[in-house]
Design a protein around this motif. Structure first.
Motif, PDB file in Angstrom:
ATOM      1  N   HIS A   3       1.903  60.753  23.256  1.00  0.00           N
ATOM      2  CA  HIS A   3       0.868  59.795  22.813  1.00  0.00           C
ATOM      3  C   HIS A   3      -0.400  60.007  23.624  1.00  0.00           C
ATOM      4  O   HIS A   3      -0.423  60.791  24.567  1.00  0.00           O
ATOM      5  N   ASP A  10       6.450  56.679  26.432  1.00  0.00           N
ATOM      6  CA  ASP A  10       6.432  55.282  26.883  1.00  0.00           C
ATOM      7  C   ASP A  10       7.044  54.343  25.848  1.00  0.00           C
ATOM      8  O   ASP A  10       6.634  53.183  25.718  1.00  0.00           O
ATOM      9  N   ASP A  42      -2.690  59.006  31.202  1.00  0.00           N
ATOM     10  CA  ASP A  42      -1.668  59.432  32.165  1.00  0.00           C
ATOM     11  C   ASP A  42      -0.636  60.359  31.513  1.00  0.00           C
ATOM     12  O   ASP A  42       0.307  60.791  32.172  1.00  0.00           O
ATOM     13  N   HIS A  43      -0.836  60.697  30.235  1.00  0.00           N
ATOM     14  CA  HIS A  43       0.054  61.632  29.532  1.00  0.00           C
ATOM     15  C   HIS A  43      -0.673  62.899  29.082  1.00  0.00           C
ATOM     16  O   HIS A  43      -0.030  63.907  28.820  1.00  0.00           O
ATOM     17  N   ASN A  52       4.694  58.162  37.398  1.00  0.00           N
ATOM     18  CA  ASN A  52       4.937  58.989  36.200  1.00  0.00           C
ATOM     19  C   ASN A  52       5.867  60.149  36.524  1.00  0.00           C
ATOM     20  O   ASN A  52       5.941  60.600  37.680  1.00  0.00           O
ATOM     21  N   HIS A  92       8.136  57.107  32.907  1.00  0.00           N
ATOM     22  CA  HIS A  92       7.818  56.297  34.099  1.00  0.00           C
ATOM     23  C   HIS A  92       9.057  55.893  34.891  1.00  0.00           C
ATOM     24  O   HIS A  92      10.113  55.628  34.311  1.00  0.00           O
TER      25      HIS A  92
HETATM   26 FE    FE Z   1       2.301  56.026  30.485  1.00  0.00          FE
END
Ligand code: FE
Ligand code: ZN
Length: 256
Positions: A52, A130, A56-57, A12, A168
């Motif tokens: 979103h 993403d 992982d965000h 990321n 990413h």
């Molecule tokens: Fe992601």
């Protein structure tokens, strides 16, 4: 304004934009890299932008609130850590004195948004989470191929020099797929060489630009004859860009 890509997790990036005093970060999946960068540059955290709801965000948002001197912004149609300012298409926000326009870009998730800033004297800046990756696009977890195709078409229509800040570092593996779709595309091959050089020194292959993506990204090239022919050979029912897109996305899911 200085733009930094802070590596997080395994692949990321947390984008950090600062003016030497204040900073905004986009999609802080973890807090530690943001703390380290703010400390290293002596910056105040003035805003958090979220594209979103995936962990992982947003995973670092709550931990960063302690030092946040401003607001968290996020997609109106998704659940992200409260409180935040809910945003949808067409709305504008001002952070660090900069104007950002919000786009709805559903497909990867149902309520995914993107942020666009158009400076007076520099190339536009797009934070697209993403949705659009360099040489690829996000998986369709909550949306349909038609939705994602429309979302990407919106982004593809932005000025060619728009800097594409995706979340990413997937570029090299995406390029392997792009080369399978378009074996004769020289831009793809030369970009592989450039990206390998960058990665060998642990440098990001991002930001890309819309103009560059239009030359190498099969998901933005569904109207190109060679891409359509490849998709037809993998089951696309017609040369319609939306049908080509749907087949490419499906093919990429299986591609190793
Ligand atoms: Fe992601
Ligand atoms: Zn995601």
């Amino acid at each position: 304004m200085e733009l930094l890509a802070l590596p997080a997790f395994t692949d990321n990036y947390i984008w950090l934009l600062h003016d030497g005093a204040q900073a905004l970060v986009v999609d802080p999946g973890e807090a530690a890299p943001v703390h380290a960068a703010l400390d290293a540059h002596g910056l105040v955290l003035a805003a958090i932008l979220v594209t979103h709801h995936h962990g992982d965000h947003v995973g670092g948002v709550d931990e960063l609130r302690d030092r946040l001197k401003g607001l968290v912004y996020g997609p109106a149609r998704e659940r992200i850590p409260e409180p935040f300012v809910p945003l949808k298409a067409g709305e504008r926000i001002t952070v660090l004195g900069l104007d950002f326009e919000v786009f709805d870009v559903p497909g990867h998730t149902a309520g995914h948004i993107a942020y666009l800033h158009r400076p007076a004297d520099e190339a536009p800046l797009l934070f697209c989470g993403d949705t659009l990756f360099s040489a690829g696009c996000g998986r369709l977890f909550e949306g349909t191929p038609a939705q994602m195709h429309r979302s990407l078409s919106q982004l593809a229509a932005l000025p060619g020099d728009t800097r594409v800040c995706c979340t990413h570092e997937y570029t090299l593996s995406n390029l392997r797929f792009a080369a399978a779709v378009e074996p004769a595309n020289r831009d793809i091959r030369s970009h592989v060489d450039w990206c390998e050089g960058r990665r060998a020194h642990d440098l990001p292959t991002l930001p890309s630009t819309i103009g560059h993506e239009l030359r190498i990204n099969p998901f933005l090239r569904c109207g190109v004859a060679e891409v359509a022919a490849s998709a037809r050979a993998h089951g696309a029912a017609s040369n319609e860009p939306a049908a080509v897109f749907a087949t490419l996305r499906e093919w990429k899911n299986q591609f190793r």
